[in-house]
Design a protein around this motif. Structure first.
Motif, short mmCIF file in Angstrom:
data_model
loop_
_atom_site.label_atom_id
_atom_site.label_comp_id
_atom_site.label_asym_id
_atom_site.label_seq_id
_atom_site.Cartn_x
_atom_site.Cartn_y
_atom_site.Cartn_z
N GLY A 62 0.80 -1.22 0.00
CA GLY A 62 0.00 0.00 0.00
C GLY A 62 0.83 1.26 0.00
N GLY A 63 2.04 1.19 -0.52
CA GLY A 63 2.90 2.36 -0.59
C GLY A 63 3.83 2.54 0.59
N GLU A 64 3.75 1.63 1.56
CA GLU A 64 4.60 1.76 2.75
C GLU A 64 6.06 1.41 2.46
N ASN A 65 6.27 0.44 1.59
CA ASN A 65 7.62 0.00 1.29
C ASN A 65 7.96 0.32 -0.16
N GLN A 66 9.23 0.68 -0.37
CA GLN A 66 9.73 0.97 -1.71
C GLN A 66 10.87 0.00 -2.02
N VAL A 67 10.83 -0.59 -3.21
CA VAL A 67 11.87 -1.54 -3.59
C VAL A 67 12.34 -1.25 -5.01
N LEU A 68 13.64 -1.47 -5.23
CA LEU A 68 14.20 -1.40 -6.57
C LEU A 68 13.98 -2.76 -7.22
#
Length: 147
Positions: A62-68
């Motif tokens: 839900g947008g809490e975590n960002q990953v490459l």
């Protein structure tokens, strides 16, 4: 005194992640000002890796975590990262994780392409250019060794 502390901080970061030696002091300061905002930090991280143009960032939970999830080379080649890199911590930590993920990702893509049995021409059309050339060189070397 402030200048001395700032220089000491930058030296410590460069010692922790030597690729930061490719960045100017100003770029380093800007990079660290984007702590917690990977989208803004990506262009500076890319300058730390020769030939890396961009990184694809995705939001999870839900947008809490960002990953490459993938990288784009300077000539437009895209390679998916086999191990996604979480960008929620300190910049130095995820830059190290990215560095550790790049070689295995390229190796996995290269191995899959060699195992596909595609012809040289098919490889050139389907692959990132640098991987295509590498596959063809490997194929030629293998053919010469067998002869």
């Amino acid at each position: 005194r402030v200048q001395s502390q700032l220089s000491s901080f930058l030296e410590k970061q460069r010692a922790e992640f030597p690729r930061f030696n490719l960045l100017s002091n100003e770029a380093m300061l800007l990079l660290f000002s984007y702590e917690g905002r990977p989208k803004e930090a990506i262009s500076y991280i890319c300058h730390s890796f020769t030939g890396l143009k961009d990184l694809q960032l995705e939001f999870r939970n839900g947008g809490e975590n960002q990953v490459l999830v993938s990288m784009l080379a300077s000539m437009g080649e895209k390679v998916n990262l086999i191990k996604e890199v979480p960008c929620d911590g300190h910049i130095v930590d995820w830059a190290k994780d990215l560095e550790a993920s790049i070689a295995p990702s390229v190796q996995a893509e290269f191995a899959a392409l060699l195992a596909s049995g595609s012809t040289s021409l098919e490889l050139l059309h389907a692959l990132p250019l640098q991987l295509g050339v590498l596959c063809i060189n490997t194929e030629v070397t293998h053919t010469v060794e067998e002869a």
